[in-house]
Motif scaffolding. Sequence first.
Motif, PDB file in Angstrom:
ATOM      1  N   GLU A 128      -8.322  13.829  -1.153  1.00 37.85           N
ATOM      2  CA  GLU A 128      -8.343  15.222  -1.608  1.00 37.85           C
ATOM      3  C   GLU A 128      -7.974  15.344  -3.094  1.00 37.85           C
ATOM      4  N   LEU A 129      -7.165  14.404  -3.571  1.00 37.69           N
ATOM      5  CA  LEU A 129      -6.717  14.416  -4.962  1.00 37.69           C
ATOM      6  C   LEU A 129      -7.582  13.529  -5.865  1.00 37.69           C
ATOM      7  N   ALA A 130      -8.677  13.006  -5.318  1.00 40.81           N
ATOM      8  CA  ALA A 130      -9.587  12.106  -6.046  1.00 40.81           C
ATOM      9  C   ALA A 130      -8.877  10.838  -6.499  1.00 40.81           C
ATOM     10  N   ILE A 131      -7.953  10.346  -5.653  1.00 39.17           N
ATOM     11  CA  ILE A 131      -7.254   9.106  -5.981  1.00 39.17           C
ATOM     12  C   ILE A 131      -8.270   7.974  -6.098  1.00 39.17           C
ATOM     13  N   ARG A 132      -7.990   7.061  -7.034  1.00 36.26           N
ATOM     14  CA  ARG A 132      -8.872   5.908  -7.182  1.00 36.26           C
ATOM     15  C   ARG A 132      -8.043   4.701  -7.614  1.00 36.26           C
ATOM     16  N   PRO A 133      -8.454   3.522  -7.195  1.00 32.08           N
ATOM     17  CA  PRO A 133      -7.700   2.319  -7.541  1.00 32.08           C
ATOM     18  C   PRO A 133      -7.922   1.916  -8.993  1.00 32.08           C
ATOM     19  N   ALA A 143       4.370   0.874  -7.907  1.00 36.35           N
ATOM     20  CA  ALA A 143       4.130  -0.451  -7.348  1.00 36.35           C
ATOM     21  C   ALA A 143       4.664  -0.417  -5.924  1.00 36.35           C
ATOM     22  N   LEU A 144       3.892  -0.939  -4.983  1.00 38.29           N
ATOM     23  CA  LEU A 144       4.289  -0.938  -3.580  1.00 38.29           C
ATOM     24  C   LEU A 144       4.577  -2.360  -3.118  1.00 38.29           C
ATOM     25  N   HIS A 145       5.695  -2.542  -2.455  1.00 35.23           N
ATOM     26  CA  HIS A 145       6.069  -3.837  -1.898  1.00 35.23           C
ATOM     27  C   HIS A 145       6.008  -3.706  -0.385  1.00 35.23           C
ATOM     28  N   HIS A 146       5.225  -4.580   0.227  1.00 32.85           N
ATOM     29  CA  HIS A 146       4.968  -4.460   1.669  1.00 32.85           C
ATOM     30  C   HIS A 146       4.582  -5.821   2.228  1.00 32.85           C
ATOM     31  N   PRO A 147       4.623  -5.977   3.551  1.00 37.31           N
ATOM     32  CA  PRO A 147       4.173  -7.238   4.148  1.00 37.31           C
ATOM     33  C   PRO A 147       2.685  -7.440   3.860  1.00 37.31           C
ATOM     34  N   ARG A 148       2.306  -8.623   3.416  1.00 40.82           N
ATOM     35  CA  ARG A 148       0.920  -8.843   3.015  1.00 40.82           C
ATOM     36  C   ARG A 148      -0.067  -8.655   4.162  1.00 40.82           C
ATOM     37  N   LEU A 149       0.360  -8.877   5.376  1.00 39.45           N
ATOM     38  CA  LEU A 149      -0.542  -8.694   6.508  1.00 39.45           C
ATOM     39  C   LEU A 149      -0.876  -7.218   6.745  1.00 39.45           C
ATOM     40  N   GLU A 150      -0.124  -6.327   6.119  1.00 38.35           N
ATOM     41  CA  GLU A 150      -0.367  -4.887   6.241  1.00 38.35           C
ATOM     42  C   GLU A 150      -1.155  -4.328   5.056  1.00 38.35           C
ATOM     43  N   SER A 151      -1.602  -5.183   4.151  1.00 38.50           N
ATOM     44  CA  SER A 151      -2.252  -4.735   2.918  1.00 38.50           C
ATOM     45  C   SER A 151      -3.496  -3.894   3.155  1.00 38.50           C
ATOM     46  N   VAL A 152      -4.377  -4.347   4.026  1.00 43.09           N
ATOM     47  CA  VAL A 152      -5.629  -3.611   4.260  1.00 43.09           C
ATOM     48  C   VAL A 152      -5.331  -2.251   4.870  1.00 43.09           C
ATOM     49  N   ARG A 153      -4.423  -2.223   5.844  1.00 40.34           N
ATOM     50  CA  ARG A 153      -4.073  -0.949   6.475  1.00 40.34           C
ATOM     51  C   ARG A 153      -3.426   0.009   5.477  1.00 40.34           C
ATOM     52  N   LEU A 154      -2.542  -0.502   4.624  1.00 39.04           N
ATOM     53  CA  LEU A 154      -1.905   0.325   3.599  1.00 39.04           C
ATOM     54  C   LEU A 154      -2.947   0.836   2.606  1.00 39.04           C
ATOM     55  N   TRP A 155      -3.841  -0.030   2.151  1.00 38.41           N
ATOM     56  CA  TRP A 155      -4.910   0.348   1.212  1.00 38.41           C
ATOM     57  C   TRP A 155      -5.735   1.504   1.778  1.00 38.41           C
ATOM     58  N   ASP A 156      -6.194   1.336   3.013  1.00 33.69           N
ATOM     59  CA  ASP A 156      -7.015   2.372   3.640  1.00 33.69           C
ATOM     60  C   ASP A 156      -6.241   3.678   3.814  1.00 33.69           C
ATOM     61  N   ALA A 157      -4.984   3.581   4.186  1.00 37.49           N
ATOM     62  CA  ALA A 157      -4.166   4.786   4.380  1.00 37.49           C
ATOM     63  C   ALA A 157      -3.939   5.517   3.055  1.00 37.49           C
ATOM     64  N   LEU A 158      -3.676   4.785   1.996  1.00 36.88           N
ATOM     65  CA  LEU A 158      -3.466   5.415   0.686  1.00 36.88           C
ATOM     66  C   LEU A 158      -4.734   6.108   0.185  1.00 36.88           C
ATOM     67  N   LEU A 159      -5.867   5.446   0.288  1.00 35.29           N
ATOM     68  CA  LEU A 159      -7.119   6.056  -0.161  1.00 35.29           C
ATOM     69  C   LEU A 159      -7.466   7.284   0.675  1.00 35.29           C
ATOM     70  N   ALA A 160      -7.209   7.224   1.973  1.00 34.73           N
ATOM     71  CA  ALA A 160      -7.484   8.381   2.837  1.00 34.73           C
ATOM     72  C   ALA A 160      -6.539   9.537   2.498  1.00 34.73           C
ATOM     73  N   ALA A 161      -5.264   9.235   2.319  1.00 36.96           N
ATOM     74  CA  ALA A 161      -4.283  10.289   2.017  1.00 36.96           C
ATOM     75  C   ALA A 161      -4.545  10.922   0.654  1.00 36.96           C
TER      76      ALA A 161
END
Length: 183
Positions: free
Chosen positions: A31-36, A10-28
Amino acid sequence: DLLGGELSSALHHPRLESVRLWDALLAAGAELAIRPHGLEALRLLRLEKGHIIVGQDTDFDSSPAKLGLDWAVKMSKPDFVGRSGLSRLATIEPNRVLRAFTFPGRAAPLEGAQLMADGARVGYLTSSRFSPVLGHGIALGWVYRTGAGFPSTVRAIDGTGADLVGSVTTGPFFDPQGVRLRA
């Protein structure tokens, strides 16, 4: 495979950073076929491990013994809140208990389904899902003591026309010894 019981965070972060965090996690993790995954996946995972949801699988009359969690209470401790109440309850046979059920095939009764045994209503389901990993339906539900004790086989009738026969089981449905968790 998340539905197979992999670790998650579970990630706790400022809500205004949610989209940027989402995109960064999926990009990172590309290679490992991460999926939400969502809440439904988490509800299935907790049910596969036999974990209860307080307020859904419990009520005002629940006790560790009725939930099959008496192992979690150390009555040998000299003092704790609720000790005297649990001591009194230990002298009384429970009139109902929370049990785990399996249902064969690719179906699971709806939550709230009535449980029948020998033509009588003996309880109801509190949590129920089809488990793709296990290949059958799984559920938790309350069963009442009958003259012969607690039933080991039930019919679940959920109002949709489903009439499924289920069997009482013990322990977590998935990875009962916790081997995968400690891998």
